[in-house]
Design a protein around this motif. Sequence first.
Motif, mmCIF file in Angstrom:
data_model
loop_
_atom_site.group_PDB
_atom_site.id
_atom_site.type_symbol
_atom_site.label_atom_id
_atom_site.label_comp_id
_atom_site.label_asym_id
_atom_site.label_seq_id
_atom_site.Cartn_x
_atom_site.Cartn_y
_atom_site.Cartn_z
ATOM 1 N N LEU A 167 1.466 3.498 -1.343
ATOM 2 C CA LEU A 167 1.620 4.537 -2.355
ATOM 3 C C LEU A 167 0.379 5.424 -2.340
ATOM 4 N N LEU A 168 0.593 6.709 -2.523
ATOM 5 C CA LEU A 168 -0.479 7.691 -2.601
ATOM 6 C C LEU A 168 -0.300 8.379 -3.943
ATOM 7 N N LEU A 169 -1.259 8.207 -4.860
ATOM 8 C CA LEU A 169 -1.061 8.617 -6.242
ATOM 9 C C LEU A 169 -2.254 9.382 -6.788
ATOM 10 N N ALA A 212 11.734 -10.372 -12.239
ATOM 11 C CA ALA A 212 12.839 -9.700 -12.933
ATOM 12 C C ALA A 212 14.002 -9.492 -11.963
ATOM 13 N N ASP A 213 15.187 -9.403 -12.511
ATOM 14 C CA ASP A 213 16.377 -9.204 -11.690
ATOM 15 C C ASP A 213 16.467 -7.771 -11.174
ATOM 16 N N GLY A 214 17.181 -7.625 -10.087
ATOM 17 C CA GLY A 214 17.550 -6.312 -9.583
ATOM 18 C C GLY A 214 16.396 -5.459 -9.082
ATOM 19 N N LEU A 215 16.600 -4.161 -9.191
ATOM 20 C CA LEU A 215 15.640 -3.196 -8.668
ATOM 21 C C LEU A 215 14.274 -3.298 -9.341
ATOM 22 N N LEU A 216 14.246 -3.622 -10.632
ATOM 23 C CA LEU A 216 12.978 -3.752 -11.344
ATOM 24 C C LEU A 216 12.079 -4.793 -10.684
ATOM 25 N N GLY A 217 12.620 -5.974 -10.431
ATOM 26 C CA GLY A 217 11.828 -7.016 -9.783
ATOM 27 C C GLY A 217 11.490 -6.670 -8.349
ATOM 28 N N GLU A 218 12.454 -6.078 -7.653
ATOM 29 C CA GLU A 218 12.242 -5.706 -6.249
ATOM 30 C C GLU A 218 11.092 -4.711 -6.101
ATOM 31 N N LEU A 219 11.110 -3.669 -6.924
ATOM 32 C CA LEU A 219 10.048 -2.665 -6.829
ATOM 33 C C LEU A 219 8.716 -3.200 -7.336
ATOM 34 N N THR A 220 8.744 -4.025 -8.369
ATOM 35 C CA THR A 220 7.502 -4.607 -8.879
ATOM 36 C C THR A 220 6.832 -5.444 -7.790
ATOM 37 N N ARG A 221 7.606 -6.267 -7.106
ATOM 38 C CA ARG A 221 7.046 -7.073 -6.012
ATOM 39 C C ARG A 221 6.489 -6.177 -4.899
ATOM 40 N N ARG A 222 7.265 -5.176 -4.495
ATOM 41 C CA ARG A 222 6.843 -4.291 -3.408
ATOM 42 C C ARG A 222 5.577 -3.532 -3.791
ATOM 43 N N TYR A 223 5.578 -2.921 -4.976
ATOM 44 C CA TYR A 223 4.433 -2.100 -5.381
ATOM 45 C C TYR A 223 3.170 -2.935 -5.573
ATOM 46 N N ASN A 224 3.308 -4.181 -5.991
ATOM 47 C CA ASN A 224 2.129 -5.038 -6.112
ATOM 48 C C ASN A 224 1.579 -5.433 -4.739
ATOM 49 N N ARG A 225 2.462 -5.547 -3.761
ATOM 50 C CA ARG A 225 2.057 -6.017 -2.427
ATOM 51 C C ARG A 225 1.384 -4.928 -1.587
ATOM 52 N N ILE A 226 1.932 -3.719 -1.627
ATOM 53 C CA ILE A 226 1.466 -2.676 -0.714
ATOM 54 C C ILE A 226 0.174 -2.024 -1.207
ATOM 55 N N PRO A 227 -0.560 -1.368 -0.304
ATOM 56 C CA PRO A 227 -1.773 -0.657 -0.725
ATOM 57 C C PRO A 227 -1.436 0.562 -1.580
ATOM 58 N N LYS A 228 -2.310 0.826 -2.552
ATOM 59 C CA LYS A 228 -2.218 2.017 -3.386
ATOM 60 C C LYS A 228 -3.493 2.822 -3.166
ATOM 61 N N TYR A 229 -3.341 4.076 -2.750
ATOM 62 C CA TYR A 229 -4.471 4.971 -2.523
ATOM 63 C C TYR A 229 -4.472 6.006 -3.635
ATOM 64 N N VAL A 230 -5.614 6.147 -4.305
ATOM 65 C CA VAL A 230 -5.666 6.939 -5.529
ATOM 66 C C VAL A 230 -6.653 8.087 -5.392
ATOM 67 N N ALA A 231 -6.172 9.288 -5.701
ATOM 68 C CA ALA A 231 -7.019 10.485 -5.723
ATOM 69 C C ALA A 231 -7.493 10.694 -7.155
ATOM 70 N N SER A 232 -8.780 10.531 -7.381
ATOM 71 C CA SER A 232 -9.338 10.721 -8.715
ATOM 72 C C SER A 232 -10.830 10.949 -8.614
ATOM 73 N N ILE A 244 4.486 9.381 -2.057
ATOM 74 C CA ILE A 244 3.881 10.028 -3.222
ATOM 75 C C ILE A 244 4.955 10.162 -4.293
ATOM 76 N N TRP A 245 4.664 9.627 -5.460
ATOM 77 C CA TRP A 245 5.487 9.823 -6.656
ATOM 78 C C TRP A 245 4.666 10.670 -7.617
ATOM 79 N N GLY A 246 5.330 11.574 -8.353
ATOM 80 C CA GLY A 246 4.598 12.373 -9.349
ATOM 81 C C GLY A 246 3.456 13.129 -8.693
ATOM 82 N N SER A 247 2.297 13.122 -9.329
ATOM 83 C CA SER A 247 1.056 13.591 -8.698
ATOM 84 C C SER A 247 1.145 15.024 -8.189
ATOM 85 N N THR A 248 1.577 15.949 -9.056
ATOM 86 C CA THR A 248 1.794 17.331 -8.630
ATOM 87 C C THR A 248 0.524 18.002 -8.104
#
Length: 197
Positions: free
Chosen positions: A55-57, A76-96, A131-135
């Motif tokens: 993720l690039l945020l 959690a069931d469904g997409l919520l748990g799936e994305l939570t697991r994925r987002y916790n696992r992958i690198p997050k790069y933050v512009a700040s 990239i999500w959001g982050s206009t």
Amino acid sequence: MSTVVVQAFITLDGVVQAGGGPDEDREGGFEHGGWQAGYDDGDIVSEWESRTEALLLGRKTYEIFAGSWGVWDENADGLLGELTRRYNRIPKYVASDTLTDLGWKNSQLLGPDVPTAVKQLRSEPGGEIRIWGSTQLIRTLAEHNLIDEYRLVVYPLVLGDGKKLFGDGFPLSRLSLAESRALPSGILINIYKPAAG
């Protein structure tokens, strides 16, 4: 080589602010939070996010994500748990230029020269850097030709105000339509890539 992919839920008038919930982002007095509710966007998010390798945020989106995906139950069931697991696992790069400590695991600051840092990330082997959001970050990267694809989920809705993906001053960008499809809900899924030449 990795690819930088902008993914956005967007209204017909270009607004991308706070589609997910009423209190997601009230900046500028925005009162239409949660505008995505009531629309069926199919399984598009699950399909796209299965390819996300990082993720690039920007700062605000990072804080929203860290306060949600970063703390939600991975079981959690469904997409919520799936994305939570994925987002916790992958690198997050933050512009700040204001954050100094990132509490969400696998997160790191890009440093003062964001375009150079992203150029380096793109040059490394890997998959899609999402990239999500982050206009503001998207605008900076567009100015340096560092975006490989725009995936826009366009809702048949006009809000009249809110943060826009392609606001005033966005750099001239010639794009080619790579894919387009309509969903029964009236949502259009448009994928654009930089035009050759």
